[in-house]
Enzyme design. Structure first.
Site, PDB file in Angstrom:
ATOM      1  N   LYS A   1      32.894 114.180  19.123  1.00 32.09           N
ATOM      2  CA  LYS A   1      32.581 112.780  18.908  1.00 32.09           C
ATOM      3  C   LYS A   1      33.545 111.924  19.704  1.00 32.09           C
ATOM      4  O   LYS A   1      34.602 112.444  20.071  1.00 32.09           O
ATOM      5  CB  LYS A   1      32.618 112.447  17.416  1.00 32.09           C
ATOM      6  CG  LYS A   1      34.026 112.356  16.835  1.00 32.09           C
ATOM      7  CD  LYS A   1      34.004 111.800  15.459  1.00 32.09           C
ATOM      8  CE  LYS A   1      34.253 110.328  15.422  1.00 32.09           C
ATOM      9  NZ  LYS A   1      35.666 109.933  15.370  1.00 32.09           N
TER      10      LYS A   1
ATOM     11  N   HIS B   1      31.491 110.399   9.922  1.00 30.70           N
ATOM     12  CA  HIS B   1      32.002 111.132   8.758  1.00 30.70           C
ATOM     13  C   HIS B   1      31.476 110.587   7.416  1.00 30.70           C
ATOM     14  O   HIS B   1      31.008 111.333   6.572  1.00 30.70           O
ATOM     15  CB  HIS B   1      33.530 111.094   8.723  1.00 30.70           C
ATOM     16  CG  HIS B   1      34.186 111.532  10.004  1.00 30.70           C
ATOM     17  ND1 HIS B   1      33.670 112.521  10.800  1.00 30.70           N
ATOM     18  CD2 HIS B   1      35.318 111.109  10.625  1.00 30.70           C
ATOM     19  CE1 HIS B   1      34.462 112.697  11.861  1.00 30.70           C
ATOM     20  NE2 HIS B   1      35.461 111.841  11.771  1.00 30.70           N
TER      21      HIS B   1
ATOM     22  N   ASP C   1      30.871 117.066  14.088  1.00 29.08           N
ATOM     23  CA  ASP C   1      31.462 116.096  13.171  1.00 29.08           C
ATOM     24  C   ASP C   1      32.392 116.950  12.322  1.00 29.08           C
ATOM     25  O   ASP C   1      31.929 117.688  11.448  1.00 29.08           O
ATOM     26  CB  ASP C   1      30.391 115.440  12.303  1.00 29.08           C
ATOM     27  CG  ASP C   1      31.018 114.425  11.348  1.00 29.08           C
ATOM     28  OD1 ASP C   1      32.142 114.673  10.871  1.00 29.08           O
ATOM     29  OD2 ASP C   1      30.398 113.388  11.089  1.00 29.08           O
ATOM     30  N   HIS C   2      33.684 116.892  12.601  1.00 25.00           N
ATOM     31  CA  HIS C   2      34.561 117.908  12.000  1.00 25.00           C
ATOM     32  C   HIS C   2      34.612 117.826  10.475  1.00 25.00           C
ATOM     33  O   HIS C   2      34.974 118.795   9.807  1.00 25.00           O
ATOM     34  CB  HIS C   2      35.978 117.866  12.605  1.00 25.00           C
ATOM     35  CG  HIS C   2      36.841 116.768  12.078  1.00 25.00           C
ATOM     36  ND1 HIS C   2      36.768 115.486  12.529  1.00 25.00           N
ATOM     37  CD2 HIS C   2      37.811 116.773  11.133  1.00 25.00           C
ATOM     38  CE1 HIS C   2      37.663 114.742  11.891  1.00 25.00           C
ATOM     39  NE2 HIS C   2      38.316 115.499  11.030  1.00 25.00           N
TER      40      HIS C   2
ATOM     41  N   GLU D   1      43.388 106.251   5.053  1.00 25.25           N
ATOM     42  CA  GLU D   1      44.428 106.932   5.834  1.00 25.25           C
ATOM     43  C   GLU D   1      45.707 106.102   5.831  1.00 25.25           C
ATOM     44  O   GLU D   1      45.650 104.877   5.969  1.00 25.25           O
ATOM     45  CB  GLU D   1      43.975 107.099   7.287  1.00 25.25           C
ATOM     46  CG  GLU D   1      42.797 108.012   7.459  1.00 25.25           C
ATOM     47  CD  GLU D   1      42.453 108.211   8.934  1.00 25.25           C
ATOM     48  OE1 GLU D   1      42.839 109.233   9.489  1.00 25.25           O
ATOM     49  OE2 GLU D   1      41.809 107.323   9.514  1.00 25.25           O
TER      50      GLU D   1
HETATM   51  C1  BG6 Z   1      38.604 111.289  13.530  1.00 22.12           C
HETATM   52  C2  BG6 Z   1      38.904 109.841  13.820  1.00 22.12           C
HETATM   53  O1  BG6 Z   1      37.265 111.577  13.786  1.00 22.12           O
HETATM   54  O2  BG6 Z   1      38.887 111.550  12.165  1.00 22.12           O
HETATM   55  C3  BG6 Z   1      40.336 109.508  13.482  1.00 22.12           C
HETATM   56  O3  BG6 Z   1      38.672 109.589  15.194  1.00 22.12           O
HETATM   57  C4  BG6 Z   1      40.632 109.881  12.048  1.00 22.12           C
HETATM   58  O4  BG6 Z   1      40.595 108.119  13.675  1.00 22.12           O
HETATM   59  C5  BG6 Z   1      40.236 111.330  11.800  1.00 22.12           C
HETATM   60  O5  BG6 Z   1      42.015 109.711  11.826  1.00 22.12           O
HETATM   61  C6  BG6 Z   1      40.371 111.675  10.336  1.00 22.12           C
HETATM   62  O6  BG6 Z   1      40.176 113.053  10.194  1.00 22.12           O
HETATM   63  P1  BG6 Z   1      40.889 113.866   9.037  1.00 22.12           P
HETATM   64  O7  BG6 Z   1      40.374 115.243   9.183  1.00 22.12           O
HETATM   65  O8  BG6 Z   1      42.359 113.731   9.271  1.00 22.12           O
HETATM   66  O9  BG6 Z   1      40.466 113.183   7.761  1.00 22.12           O
END
Ligand code: BG6
Length: 503
Positions: free
Chosen positions: A156, A248, A185-186, A224
Site C-alpha cells: 500500500k 486498515h 493490507d498488513h 498511535e
Molecule cells: C501503515 C501506515 O500502513 O500502518 C502507518 O502507513 C501506520 O502510518 C502503520 O503507522 C500502523 O501499523 P501497525 O501494524 O503498527 O498498527
C-alpha cells in the site's frame, strides 16, 4: 495444519531490496519462516536496488537488519548461515531496461536449477510511483506471462485516490490475471485480525446476537502514540484517511459487518467483504461535516520527552492542511445493520497505541434492580483488542460478593498470552507464506480497493477543498480533537479505551 505442503520452489524478487520495509519487515519475516521450517527446500531471495552490492555485502546488510528487527531477537548463527546462502543481490535501475535483462538472467538460472514448478514472486516494496514502471518492464522481459507461476505483491498505498487506483488496477489487469496479484493490507495478516473470522464463524453463540436487534453501536479505534517521524514527505500527500481509514480500518469494518461466507475460500470471503463496503451509506456533501472530523497534532510531551507538532516535522509544510487524525461515523444499509452506527477513529501522537474494536450491545429491556444496586451500570460490551494487548473480553454485569445486592461490570477474558505459549507470528510472515502458497484470502481484490476508495473520496475532496482553520487542534499525548468526542457524544456514547497495562 502446516501450509508447507503447498510450497513449491520459490524465487523472491524484492524491488526495494535495500529499503526500509525490506529491512524491518520482509527480511526478518523470511528468516523467521525459514527458522520455523516454512520455507521451501529450494528458494532464492533476490534483493534489487540501484546500489551496487556484492552478494556477501548484501547478506551482511540483511543480517544486521534481521538482528535488529526480528521478533526473535538476534539470529541463530547456524540457521542464518544456511539461510543466507539463498540470498543474492542484483543491481537494478528500474528506469533502465538493461537492468531487467540482468534480473531475467538471474531468475532464469534459478528456474533451471529449481525446476518447472518454481514460483517467482515479485515484491514491490517501493514508492507507489514506481509500481507501473516495474510491472511494465517485467512484462516486456516476459517475466509475467506464466500465470500459474509468477505473482506480484503490491504494497500500500494502492493508488492515491479512486482514479489512480483504477488506473493501476487497469494496468495490472493488462499484464497479470487477478489470481497473480497480491495487494497487501498488513492488518489482515495480524493474528488477532485473522481470529475475527474464527470468532465469528466458528462459534454459534454470537451470530444470533450479531445484528441491529441486539447491537447498539460499533467502534473501531486504531490509535498511535508515534508521530509521523521521518515519513513526513509521504504523509503530507496521504493523511489519516488515506493512510489508515481507506485500508486498515475499513477492512476491520468488513470483518465485523460481513455475512457468513459459505466456505473459507478466498473469493467467497472477499465477496462477502465487498458486499459490506457496497452497503456502506455514501455521504452527500452536506452530511460530511456531521459525520467526519479531522485533526492535526501540535507539539506536546510524550513520556517525559518534548515532541514536535506535525507542522514542524521533517518534510511537512509549515501551513499543512493534512489531517493526522480522522474520525468517521458510517452506516451500513442492509438488513443486519440498518441504523447501527459504526464509529471509526485513528490518529497519530495520541495518548495510547492500541487497536480495539468495541461492540456495544443494547441495554436490557427492563431494569428490575433498583438504581442503588448498580454501582456502575454498563451495557454488555465485547471488546476485541488487536494490539498491543491481544485479547477478547466480554463485559457483563454481575453481583458483587456480599450480603447486599450490588451489581458491577466484570470482564470474561480470552487473553492470548495466558492461553497460548507460542509466539505470535508477525503479519508479514503470514502474508509472505500465503503469497508463496497462492492463498489470496488475506489480500485485497481489485474491486475491494476501489470500493473502499469510493467511500472515502467525498471526505477527501471536502477536506482538501476546505482548509481547516483550526489546525493544529489537538495536543500530542491527548485523545485527539474535541470534535471527535462530540461526534460520538451527540449520539449518547463515548470512545472506549482499555486501561494501559503497567510496563
Ligand atoms: C501503515 C501506515 O500502513 O500502518 C502507518 O502507513 C501506520 O502510518 C502503520 O503507522 C500502523 O501499523 P501497525 O501494524 O503498527 O498498527
Amino acid at each position: 495444519m502446516k501450509k508447507l505442503s503447498n510450497v513449491h520452489p520459490t524465487i523472491f524478487v524484492i524491488f526495494g531490496g535495500t529499503g526500509d520495509l525490506n529491512k524491518r519487515k520482509l527480511a526478518p519475516a523470511l528468516y523467521n519462516l525459514f527458522r520455523e521450517g516454512y520455507m521451501p527446500s529450494k528458494f532464492a531471495i533476490i534483493g534489487t536496488g540501484r546500489t551496487n552490492y556484492s552478494d556477501q555485502k548484501y547478506q551482511e546488510e540483511l543480517l544486521n537488519s534481521v538482528n535488529q528487527f526480528s521478533r526473535n531477537g538476534k539470529v541463530d548463527k547456524s540457521i542464518w548461515d544456511k539461510f543466507e546462502s539463498n540470498i543474492h543481490y542484483c543491481s537494478v535501475n528500474i528506469s533502465e531496461q538493461d537492468s531487467f535483462q540482468n534480473l531475467k538472467v538471474a531468475i532464469d538460472s534459478y528456474q533451471k536449477e529449481f525446476g518447472a514448478e518454481t514460483k517467482v514472486i515479485f515484491y514491490l516494496a517501493v514508492a507507489p510511483n514506481h509500481f507501473a514502471t516495474i510491472a511494465k518492464s517485467l512484462c516486456k522481459h516476459k517475466l509475467t506471462q506464466d500465470e500459474n507461476n509468477s505473482r506480484i505483491v503490491i504494497e500500500k498505498p494502492f493508488g492515491n485516490d479512486l482514479e489512480t487506483a483504477k488506473e493501476l488496477n487497469l494496468l495490472l489487469s493488462e499484464i497479470f490475471t487477478e489470481k497473480q496479484i497480491y495487494r497487501i493490507d498488513h492488518y489482515l495478516g495480524k493474528e488477532t485480525v485473522q481470529n475475527m473470522m474464527a470468532f465469528r464463524f466458528a462459534n454459534s453463540l454470537f451470530e444470533p446476537l450479531w445484528n441491529r436487534t441486539y447491537i447498539e453501536h460499533v467502534q473501531i479505534s486504531v490509535t498511535e502514540q508515534l508521530g509521523v517521524g521521518d515519513r513526513g514527505g509521504y504523509y503530507e500527500g496521504a493523511g489519516a484517511l488515506r493512510d489508515m481509514i481507506q485500508n486498515h480500518l475499513l477492512q476491520l469494518l468488513c470483518l465485523v459487518g460481513m455475512e457468513a461466507p459459505i466456505s473459507f475460500n478466498a473469493d467467497e470471503i472477499r465477496n462477502r467483504k465487498v458486499e459490506v463496503l457496497k452497503a456502506v451509506r455514501p455521504f452527500t456533501e452536506e452530511e460530511i461535516s456531521f459525520n467526519a472530523v479531522r485533526g492535526q497534532y501540535t507539539k506536546g510531551w510524550v513520556e517525559g520527552k518534548e515532541v514536535l507538532g506535525y507542522r514542524n516535522e521533517k518534510g511537512v509544510d509549515p501551513q499543512s492542511n493534512t489531517e493526522t487524525f480522522a474520525a468517521v461515523k458510517f452506516f451500513i444499509d442492509n438488513w443486519r445493520w440498518q441504523g447501527i452506527p459504526f464509529y471509526l477513529r485513528t490518529g497519530k501522537r495520541l495518548n495510547q497505541t492500541s487497536s480495539i474494536i468495541t461492540i456495544q450491545f443494547k441495554d436490557v429491556p427492563h431494569h428490575i434492580f433498583s438504581e442503588g444496586t448498580s454501582e456502575t451500570w454498563q451495557q454488555n460490551r465485547l471488546i476485541i483488542s488487536i494490539q498491543p494487548e491481544m485479547s477478547i473480553r466480554l463485559q457483563v454485569q454481575s453481583k458483587r460478593p456480599g450480603l447486599d445486592m450490588v451489581l458491577n461490570p466484570v470482564d470474561m477474558v480470552f487473553d492470548y498470552k495466558g492461553t497460548y505459549s507460542e509466539d505470535t507470528p508477525e503479519a508479514y510472515e503470514t502474508l509472505l507464506l500465503d503469497a508463496m502458497t497462492g492463498d489470496q484470502t488475506l489480500f485485497m481484490r481489485g474491486d475491494q480497493v476501489e470500493t473502499a476508495w469510493e467511500l472515502v473520496m467525498p471526505i477527501i475532496h471536502a477536506w482538501e477543498n476546505k482548509t481547516s482553520l483550526n489546525f493544529p487542534n489537538y495536543t500530542a499525548d491527548s485523545w485527539g480533537p474535541e470534535t471527535a468526542e462530540a461526534l460520538i457524544a451527540r449520539d449518547g456514547f463515548h470512545w472506549f479505551t482499555l486501561p494501559l497495562k503497567e510496563k
